[in-house]
Scaffold this motif. Sequence first.
Motif, PDB file in Angstrom:
ATOM      1  N   GLU A  39      30.427  12.373 -55.967  1.00 50.56           N
ATOM      2  CA  GLU A  39      29.455  12.340 -57.046  1.00 50.56           C
ATOM      3  C   GLU A  39      30.148  11.928 -58.346  1.00 50.56           C
ATOM      4  OE1 GLU A  39      26.033  15.056 -59.286  1.00 50.56           O
ATOM      5  OE2 GLU A  39      27.331  15.980 -57.761  1.00 50.56           O
ATOM      6  N   LYS A  98      23.794  11.413 -58.474  1.00 44.00           N
ATOM      7  CA  LYS A  98      22.705  12.368 -58.270  1.00 44.00           C
ATOM      8  C   LYS A  98      21.923  12.635 -59.552  1.00 44.00           C
ATOM      9  CE  LYS A  98      24.931  14.741 -54.381  1.00 44.00           C
ATOM     10  NZ  LYS A  98      25.427  16.045 -53.864  1.00 44.00           N
ATOM     11  N   LEU A 124      20.279  11.752 -49.290  1.00 38.24           N
ATOM     12  CA  LEU A 124      20.269  12.118 -50.714  1.00 38.24           C
ATOM     13  C   LEU A 124      18.938  11.839 -51.404  1.00 38.24           C
ATOM     14  CD1 LEU A 124      23.841  11.000 -51.836  1.00 38.24           C
ATOM     15  CD2 LEU A 124      23.072  13.238 -51.032  1.00 38.24           C
TER      16      LEU A 124
END
Length: 346
Positions: free
Chosen positions: A40, A99, A135
Amino acid sequence: MEDQNFIKGQGAQQNVINRFDRYTFEPDDHPDTVKTSFTEIFPKTIVNKVKSPDLSFEYSMNPYQGCEHGCSYCFARPTHEFWGFSAGVDFERKIMVKKSAPDLLEKFFQKKGYIPQTILMSGNTDCYQPIERQLQITRKLLELCRDYRHPVSIITKNALVLRDLDILKPMAEQNLVRVSLSIPTLNEDIRRTMEPRTSSARNKLKAIEILSENGIPVNVMVAPVIPGLTSDESLSILKSVSDAGALSFGYVLVRLNDTVEPVFVKWIETAFPDRAQKVLNLIRSMRGGNLGEKRFFERYQGQGNIADMIHQTFALGNKKFFAGKKMPALSTEHFTGTKARQLKLF
């Protein structure tokens, strides 16, 4: 006949030296044993202003950096070097995920005085690459575009786009979305080696049919066109995608800039050793003796007889298979701005 050393399921056959690194380190792991990792990252923005004068869109956004699809020719490979990675195997196996992208997009929509313009998703790496199943960052971004009634254009090589029909269909009813599917070849033997983890050509054609049946306008990108490898398929591709419901198409001549060149050269020498030098020489004939081209406009035009023949072929295909077809313009008039946020409070 492919080399016995060809690593199946992978475009890059090796890591290439990062042009920004002074020192290099070669790990002991063989490229076909490297597992895909996901990291991430925390960007400050998700929407990028596009400054290239030969591109027709103003903004792009990319929820992922690096791409599992593993296309050997991908122009985005050198961008991985800015992160300290290689444009080779690393680009396919070390994926960075954003994200926070949905929160960043909402902040972008709420900027005071923002004038909506179509955002391209993705302009760099594929927003529907395999990790998206898990995701769902792309799906969340599309939900925001739907809620804010903001136009978005999607380009992908993955039939996973069909998962989001429940979002795309109502957006299309307000002229808020269009989808481009990238189909450089219908030959599965070539596709499996050249872009190994993309959807099959058959599934892409089926996706065109389903999207079109649901009122979602579809464009097809025949990209890249590789002389001596895929260029003989151009008319058959155009006929197939038109029959499936595509309303328009675009195409791009292959160009191998910076570290894309060694990745592609190693790939074609290993995957198609019998025709590798012919293909490379044909590319050079379109690029003034080089394999790459960075000059604006010229990078899409090419030069010489081979480039001219490709352009003439697509002009014929347009006249024969796309006469009377037209991609509808996307609308910005429905954009809700801060109203969407206020509605969420109720």
